[in-house]
Enzyme design. Structure first.
Site, mmCIF file in Angstrom:
data_model
loop_
_atom_site.group_PDB
_atom_site.id
_atom_site.type_symbol
_atom_site.label_atom_id
_atom_site.label_comp_id
_atom_site.label_asym_id
_atom_site.label_seq_id
_atom_site.Cartn_x
_atom_site.Cartn_y
_atom_site.Cartn_z
ATOM 1 N N LYS A 229 0.854 -1.209 0.000
ATOM 2 C CA LYS A 229 0.000 0.000 0.000
ATOM 3 C C LYS A 229 0.879 1.244 0.000
ATOM 4 C CE LYS A 229 0.920 1.531 4.336
ATOM 5 N NZ LYS A 229 1.732 2.719 4.578
ATOM 6 N N ASP B 70 -1.777 -1.383 10.555
ATOM 7 C CA ASP B 70 -2.067 -1.395 9.109
ATOM 8 C C ASP B 70 -2.661 -2.729 8.633
ATOM 9 O OD1 ASP B 70 -1.044 1.141 8.866
ATOM 10 O OD2 ASP B 70 0.886 0.510 8.038
HETATM 11 O O1 C5P Z 1 0.793 -0.905 14.936
HETATM 12 P P1 C5P Z 1 2.193 -1.049 14.477
HETATM 13 O O2 C5P Z 1 2.869 -2.263 15.058
HETATM 14 O O3 C5P Z 1 2.372 -0.952 13.017
HETATM 15 O O4 C5P Z 1 2.951 0.205 15.078
HETATM 16 C C1 C5P Z 1 4.348 0.281 15.161
HETATM 17 C C2 C5P Z 1 4.712 1.476 16.011
HETATM 18 O O5 C5P Z 1 4.402 2.702 15.339
HETATM 19 C C3 C5P Z 1 3.965 1.570 17.332
HETATM 20 O O6 C5P Z 1 4.622 0.833 18.325
HETATM 21 C C4 C5P Z 1 4.012 3.052 17.614
HETATM 22 O O7 C5P Z 1 5.284 3.417 18.128
HETATM 23 C C5 C5P Z 1 3.903 3.677 16.238
HETATM 24 N N1 C5P Z 1 2.514 4.013 15.872
HETATM 25 C C6 C5P Z 1 1.891 5.101 16.456
HETATM 26 N N2 C5P Z 1 0.600 5.394 16.120
HETATM 27 C C7 C5P Z 1 -0.048 4.670 15.190
HETATM 28 C C8 C5P Z 1 0.560 3.562 14.572
HETATM 29 C C9 C5P Z 1 1.854 3.264 14.919
HETATM 30 O O8 C5P Z 1 2.478 5.798 17.295
HETATM 31 N N3 C5P Z 1 -1.295 5.011 14.885
#
Ligand code: C5P
Length: 321
Positions: free
Chosen positions: A21, A148
């Protein structure tokens, strides 16, 4: 292979295609009480795919191999995490899977390759293990795996709110726009680092109230993205992480500069937390022509490059034989 073995394979194996994406819009609204950022995004699937071959077993083990030796295939990998979560929540403990990943989406690129692989594993094993989970149940498992992952299940063009997991599907469009994508294979960006830097630099300007978040969401809804995905009136790309990642990532600055100079490029942005950057074109022919004319320059600047179409679906179960 004798007939019996071939029949077993057809019942027990399938291929799943997991698209990458890009972010047409990534707006950081504020901070949530769970420490994540509250986002307003438009995500778009593109036709750059990882391919995952899954064979179900009944020995309770979940194993992963990959054509790219630089990718960790241990229990941290989203494919293993997705399979384990699915089995522990809905399956019996003797359910197993042998999974092979053919990686084409660059790693640590802001293209949700790992998230899409996790989503593909949920969809593939739901079918192979005969679990019959509803799309709502798959969505809630996906949200546990990463912000995501829910988008990657259904893909296409979607508004994504909350952490990224609250989805508002836009009806599939027949737009023919395309992108030219650049990524330095030796550079990756840590997503937590990008968000951490955003908080450090812009935290004092974040919105605080749910009512203010909702005003921004409503404004994004009103932009009527499907009409905007039109060459005559291209969408105003925005990525709030670009201004925090670009100054400390020369490969992003270089990619944006190169893309901005391309004739026919309608708009240019970084995807996700980077470092992939893309230019939007009216169609695939225009994107390919820009690539052909500039490939030597892209290569000498150290970039891998792709031309991709915007697509209207997420995970694809490809073959059941
Ligand atoms: O959800 P995901 O594992 O992809 O997120 C990785 C990191 O990115 C999270 O631990 C956080 O530090 C940051 N993040 C965030 N806010 C979001 C998505 C991700 O701060 N909405």
């Amino acid at each position: 292979m004798n007939m019996m073995k071939a029949q077993n394979l057809s019942r027990n194996s399938l291929l799943v295609r997991a698209p990458a994406k890009i972010n047409l819009h990534l707006e950081v609204l504020g901070l949530r009480s769970d420490g994540f950022h509250e986002l307003a995004m438009v995500m778009q699937s593109i036709d750059l795919f990882d391919q995952i071959e899954i064979t179900s077993t009944n020995d309770g083990s979940i194993t992963l191999s990959c054509n790219d030796p630089s990718l960790k295939t241990d229990e941290e990998n989203l494919i293993i995490r997705a399979a384990t979560l699915l089995r522990n929540r809905f399956g019996s403990e003797d359910l197993g899977a042998s999974i092979h990943l053919e990686k084409s989406i660059p790693i640590g690129a802001g293209l949700a390759g790992g998230s899409s692989d996790g989503a593909a594993t949920l969809v593939g094993l739901n079918a192979l293990w005969g679990l019959n989970l509803s799309s709502q149940e798959l969505h809630s498992l996906a949200a546990k795996l990463g912000s995501d992952v829910p988008f990657c299940l259904t893909g296409g063009t979607q508004l994504c709110f909350g952490r990224g997991e609250i989805l508002e599907m836009l009806p599939s469009s027949c737009n023919s726009m395309a992108i030219l994508l650049l990524k330095d294979p030796f550079v990756s960006v840590s997503t937590p680092l990008a968000y951490g830097r955003s908080k450090e630099l812009y935290g004092s300007k974040y919105l605080l109230k749910e009512s203010d978040f909702e005003i921004r969401r409503e404004s994004l809804r009103k932009q009527n993205w499907l009409n905007l995905l039109d060459a005559a009136n291209p969408p105003p790309l925005r990525n709030d992480l670009q201004k925090v990642v670009s100054p400390i990532t020369p490969a992003v600055q270089k990619a944006l500069n190169l893309l901005e100079e391309l004739p026919g490029a309608l708009s240019v942005a970084m995807s996700g937390s980077g470092p992939s950057c893309f230019a939007l074109f009216a169609g695939l022919e225009e994107a390919k022509s820009a690539l052909n004319q500039n490939i030597a320059e892209f290569k000498s600047a150290g970039f891998d490059c792709w031309c991709c179409s915007l697509i209207s679906q997420g995970i694809l179960l490809e073959k059941n034989d």
